[in-house]
Design a protein around this motif. Structure first.
Motif, PDB file in Angstrom:
ATOM      1  N   ARG A  80      33.330  31.640 -51.190  1.00 10.03           N
ATOM      2  CA  ARG A  80      31.919  31.981 -51.383  1.00 10.03           C
ATOM      3  C   ARG A  80      31.265  31.138 -52.471  1.00 10.03           C
ATOM      4  NH1 ARG A  80      34.101  37.688 -51.622  1.00 10.03           N
ATOM      5  NH2 ARG A  80      34.016  38.498 -49.502  1.00 10.03           N
ATOM      6  N   GLN A  81      32.045  30.367 -53.202  1.00  9.03           N
ATOM      7  CA  GLN A  81      31.506  29.608 -54.322  1.00  9.03           C
ATOM      8  C   GLN A  81      31.072  28.219 -53.865  1.00  9.03           C
ATOM      9  OE1 GLN A  81      31.163  31.738 -56.627  1.00  9.03           O
ATOM     10  NE2 GLN A  81      32.560  33.140 -55.569  1.00  9.03           N
ATOM     11  N   VAL A 107      34.102  22.810 -50.137  1.00  7.10           N
ATOM     12  CA  VAL A 107      33.818  23.025 -48.722  1.00  7.10           C
ATOM     13  C   VAL A 107      35.086  23.301 -47.924  1.00  7.10           C
ATOM     14  CG1 VAL A 107      33.965  20.590 -48.058  1.00  7.10           C
ATOM     15  CG2 VAL A 107      32.448  22.129 -46.791  1.00  7.10           C
ATOM     16  N   SER A 108      36.208  22.812 -48.399  1.00  4.78           N
ATOM     17  CA  SER A 108      37.458  22.947 -47.642  1.00  4.78           C
ATOM     18  C   SER A 108      38.290  24.099 -48.171  1.00  4.78           C
ATOM     19  CB  SER A 108      38.268  21.648 -47.731  1.00  4.78           C
ATOM     20  OG  SER A 108      39.527  21.817 -47.110  1.00  4.78           O
ATOM     21  N   ARG A 109      38.651  25.007 -47.280  1.00  4.57           N
ATOM     22  CA  ARG A 109      39.529  26.117 -47.666  1.00  4.57           C
ATOM     23  C   ARG A 109      40.907  25.562 -48.016  1.00  4.57           C
ATOM     24  NH1 ARG A 109      39.186  31.482 -47.027  1.00  4.57           N
ATOM     25  NH2 ARG A 109      37.366  31.257 -45.679  1.00  4.57           N
ATOM     26  N   GLY A 110      41.361  25.849 -49.206  1.00  7.85           N
ATOM     27  CA  GLY A 110      42.645  25.332 -49.659  1.00  7.85           C
ATOM     28  C   GLY A 110      42.570  23.934 -50.228  1.00  7.85           C
ATOM     29  N   GLY A 111      41.359  23.360 -50.349  1.00  5.52           N
ATOM     30  CA  GLY A 111      41.223  22.027 -50.918  1.00  5.52           C
ATOM     31  C   GLY A 111      41.408  22.032 -52.423  1.00  5.52           C
ATOM     32  N   HIS A 112      41.304  20.847 -53.021  1.00  5.36           N
ATOM     33  CA  HIS A 112      41.562  20.715 -54.455  1.00  5.36           C
ATOM     34  C   HIS A 112      40.603  21.564 -55.285  1.00  5.36           C
ATOM     35  CE1 HIS A 112      44.641  17.579 -54.405  1.00  5.36           C
ATOM     36  NE2 HIS A 112      43.990  17.060 -53.373  1.00  5.36           N
ATOM     37  N   GLY A 113      39.344  21.623 -54.877  1.00  7.09           N
ATOM     38  CA  GLY A 113      38.389  22.408 -55.640  1.00  7.09           C
ATOM     39  C   GLY A 113      38.736  23.880 -55.662  1.00  7.09           C
ATOM     40  N   GLN A 114      39.053  24.433 -54.502  1.00  8.36           N
ATOM     41  CA  GLN A 114      39.416  25.853 -54.452  1.00  8.36           C
ATOM     42  C   GLN A 114      40.741  26.117 -55.162  1.00  8.36           C
ATOM     43  OE1 GLN A 114      39.173  27.856 -50.710  1.00  8.36           O
ATOM     44  NE2 GLN A 114      37.090  27.153 -50.264  1.00  8.36           N
ATOM     45  N   GLY A 136      40.129  41.145 -67.279  1.00  9.50           N
ATOM     46  CA  GLY A 136      40.476  40.854 -65.888  1.00  9.50           C
ATOM     47  C   GLY A 136      39.538  39.839 -65.265  1.00  9.50           C
ATOM     48  N   TYR A 137      39.109  40.115 -64.033  1.00 14.22           N
ATOM     49  CA  TYR A 137      38.272  39.185 -63.287  1.00 14.22           C
ATOM     50  C   TYR A 137      36.984  39.868 -62.856  1.00 14.22           C
ATOM     51  CZ  TYR A 137      36.487  36.679 -59.224  1.00 14.22           C
ATOM     52  OH  TYR A 137      35.669  36.041 -58.315  1.00 14.22           O
ATOM     53  N   CYS A 138      35.880  39.135 -62.972  1.00 10.10           N
ATOM     54  CA  CYS A 138      34.578  39.587 -62.493  1.00 10.10           C
ATOM     55  C   CYS A 138      34.037  38.516 -61.553  1.00 10.10           C
ATOM     56  CB  CYS A 138      33.624  39.818 -63.661  1.00 10.10           C
ATOM     57  SG  CYS A 138      31.944  40.269 -63.159  1.00 10.10           S
ATOM     58  N   GLN A 139      33.413  38.942 -60.443  1.00 13.30           N
ATOM     59  CA  GLN A 139      32.952  37.985 -59.438  1.00 13.30           C
ATOM     60  C   GLN A 139      31.958  36.975 -59.993  1.00 13.30           C
ATOM     61  OE1 GLN A 139      31.528  40.633 -56.334  1.00 13.30           O
ATOM     62  NE2 GLN A 139      33.377  40.270 -55.116  1.00 13.30           N
ATOM     63  N   ALA A 140      31.182  37.361 -60.992  1.00 13.72           N
ATOM     64  CA  ALA A 140      30.195  36.442 -61.545  1.00 13.72           C
ATOM     65  C   ALA A 140      30.829  35.305 -62.329  1.00 13.72           C
ATOM     66  CB  ALA A 140      29.217  37.195 -62.447  1.00 13.72           C
ATOM     67  N   GLN A 141      32.129  35.426 -62.669  1.00 13.84           N
ATOM     68  CA  GLN A 141      32.798  34.330 -63.360  1.00 13.84           C
ATOM     69  C   GLN A 141      33.068  33.155 -62.431  1.00 13.84           C
ATOM     70  OE1 GLN A 141      36.104  36.802 -64.760  1.00 13.84           O
ATOM     71  NE2 GLN A 141      35.580  36.246 -66.860  1.00 13.84           N
ATOM     72  N   ALA A 142      33.187  33.415 -61.143  1.00 11.31           N
ATOM     73  CA  ALA A 142      33.566  32.364 -60.211  1.00 11.31           C
ATOM     74  C   ALA A 142      32.544  31.229 -60.142  1.00 11.31           C
ATOM     75  CB  ALA A 142      33.814  32.967 -58.823  1.00 11.31           C
ATOM     76  N   PRO A 143      31.226  31.495 -59.967  1.00 11.00           N
ATOM     77  CA  PRO A 143      30.287  30.371 -59.953  1.00 11.00           C
ATOM     78  C   PRO A 143      30.208  29.637 -61.283  1.00 11.00           C
ATOM     79  CG  PRO A 143      29.102  32.464 -59.910  1.00 11.00           C
ATOM     80  CD  PRO A 143      30.540  32.773 -59.688  1.00 11.00           C
ATOM     81  N   VAL A 144      30.416  30.342 -62.389  1.00  6.89           N
ATOM     82  CA  VAL A 144      30.418  29.678 -63.693  1.00  6.89           C
ATOM     83  C   VAL A 144      31.595  28.717 -63.784  1.00  6.89           C
ATOM     84  CG1 VAL A 144      30.616  30.051 -66.187  1.00  6.89           C
ATOM     85  CG2 VAL A 144      29.221  31.597 -64.804  1.00  6.89           C
ATOM     86  N   ALA A 145      32.783  29.180 -63.391  1.00 11.10           N
ATOM     87  CA  ALA A 145      33.961  28.317 -63.418  1.00 11.10           C
ATOM     88  C   ALA A 145      33.824  27.160 -62.436  1.00 11.10           C
ATOM     89  CB  ALA A 145      35.209  29.140 -63.100  1.00 11.10           C
ATOM     90  N   ALA A 146      33.232  27.416 -61.267  1.00  7.46           N
ATOM     91  CA  ALA A 146      33.047  26.351 -60.280  1.00  7.46           C
ATOM     92  C   ALA A 146      32.111  25.273 -60.806  1.00  7.46           C
ATOM     93  CB  ALA A 146      32.511  26.938 -58.978  1.00  7.46           C
TER      94      ALA A 146
END
Length: 454
Positions: A151-152, A160-167, A185-195
């Motif tokens: 989703r990020q 764009v690729s599932r299992g690619g280097h970015g993911q 722990g983990y919060c969903q809003a951390q994912a776009p920040v880390a991406a």
């Protein structure tokens, strides 16, 4: 839940945990995995890596700096990064000005690492990320993280690729954070920040900048209950009364709680709201000056969208107002316009702290103590460096290209009086005739008479 039809093909049935574990030695997050997912070479990708010009990017929304100006800025930033502690302590206003102008793209990742204090944190915790990367992690968090990966920024070349280097790297960074801060722990809003961080730096650097954002810039934002975000929503609403009274009265009349419109703005640091060029400019200022920039952006958008009577005519109720704030007009998000508006908002770090103290007092009176005790907030690079002073070696840069130059030739010694005297005393060197003389050469002198016999 992830949709089984959304990219779950036979080639992608492996868990990202299995894929990422086989690439732990590859720290590079920079590159494209779009070919793996079926995109051909004739696809159109914008200059930020979004396929098809996604993330609300248009040619008019971004500002292109002339190459000559860009080269000058790069030289200035290289000089600052080479003497970072002196610049931050003694010439912080100049650093702030250059962040407001925009960090050169080639140096943005390195600058973010230094501004946030992630460089010092990384050097003072050598090997910590590798240690966390090797640990299996809590299955409770791993399952949630894995479901969120696709989703990020799904239209960015890195993700764009599932299992690619970015993911893979995104999974590693988020998993490492759950081990580093198990109480959060983990919060969903951390994912776009880390991406967003991974688009500009390797996984280890992105992890330490994420730690600094969660601990120093936005403490408590990603903790259970999200109380810190709710509290900052009240701070934003109180500041709006001074910045834009018409917008404040409208939201108050329709009883619109701040968490309805500001939660995603603040928790994702506008990565899901603004065109990407504007996101980068906001982050340049945010990592330099702290959370007051996030407040200023929110106040500027509310003022632009709800600040006049003509604009409020189209918002007769709560639903219409929410729809308006979800679809902000592109002209208000244009990079140059937004930065100017943000810089003109009369809100300082002291204003934020003062209002935060008032709202916290009111919170405790009405709801009691906060359930999660977050560390104190720090407003940017200067307070962070003062709180965590670097050692001499912490700020040394590690260039990716090393040039081995030949040793310099030995320098000739300068003539001294003693050497001059020795030259005078030295015997004259006898001239040896050239046995292979040219016609133009003078003939050698005839030999003298033989010495008399003894």
């Amino acid at each position: 839940m992830a949709n089984p039809e959304n990219g779950r093909g036979s080639a992608d049935t492996r868990s990202i945990r299995t894929v990422s574990s086989s690439h732990r030695d590859d720290d590079s997050s920079l590159g494209s995995d779009s070919e793996i997912n079926g995109f051909t070479d004739d696809r159109q990708t914008d200059k930020y890596g979004f396929i098809g010009g996604a993330q609300r990017y248009t040619e008019t929304s971004a500002q292109d700096v002339p190459p000559a100006v860009l080269r000058q800025r790069e030289a200035k930033w290289l000089d600052m990064l080479s003497h970072w502690d002196k610049w931050i302590i003694k010439r912080n206003n100049k650093v702030r000005l250059r962040c407001q102008k925009g960090i050169p793209p080639a140096l943005r990742g390195r600058a973010w690492l230094y501004l946030s204090g992630g460089k010092v944190k990384k050097e003072q915790n050598q090997g910590k990320f590798q240690e966390l990367d090797q640990e299996p992690g809590d299955p409770k968090w791993l399952d949630v993280i894995e479901k969120d990966l696709h989703r990020q920024f799904p239209f960015h070349e890195m993700f764009v690729s599932r299992g690619g280097h970015g993911q893979q790297d995104l999974f590693r960074v988020l998993k490492a954070f759950t081990l580093y801060r198990p109480e959060e722990g983990y919060c969903q809003a951390q994912a776009p920040v880390a991406a967003a961080l991974l688009m500009h730096m390797p996984a280890e650097d992105a992890f330490w900048v994420l730690v600094q954002i969660c601990d120093k810039y936005l403490p408590g934002y990603y903790s259970p209950g999200l109380e810190a975000v709710q509290l900052d929503g009240e701070v934003l609403f109180a500041l709006l009364r001074r910045v834009s009274p018409p917008a404040f009265r409208h939201l108050e009349r329709h009883r619109m709680e701040p968490v309805l419109y500001m939660t995603e703005w603040f928790m994702c640091a506008f990565t899901r709201t603004l065109p990407w060029g504007a996101v980068l400019r906001v982050w340049d200022m945010f990592l330099c000056d702290g959370v007051k920039i996030i407040f200023r952006v929110g106040l500027a958008l509310l003022k632009c969208m709800l600040g006049t009577r003509d604009k409020l005519k189209a918002c007769q109720g709560q639903y219409e107002t929410m729809e308006l704030l979800k679809t902000i007009e592109p002209r208000y998000m244009q990079e140059g316009f937004l930065v100017r508006e943000v810089l003109e908002v009369p809100v300082t770090a002291r204003d934020v702290d003062r209002e935060h103290h008032a709202q916290l007092k009111r919170w405790r009176k009405n709801r009691g103590e906060l359930s999660f005790k977050s560390p104190p907030r720090m407003h940017g690079a200067l307070p962070i460096m003062r709180a965590e002073p670097p050692r001499g070696q912490d700020l040394l840069q590690s260039p990716t290209i090393r040039l081995e130059l030949p040793p310099p030739p030995p320098q000739l010694k300068k003539e001294t009086k003693k050497s001059r005297k020795s030259l005078k005393k030295s015997k004259a060197v006898e001239e040896i005739p050239n046995p292979y003389s040219l016609p133009s050469d003078r003939p050698p002198p005839p030999p003298g008479p033989p010495p008399p016999p003894p």
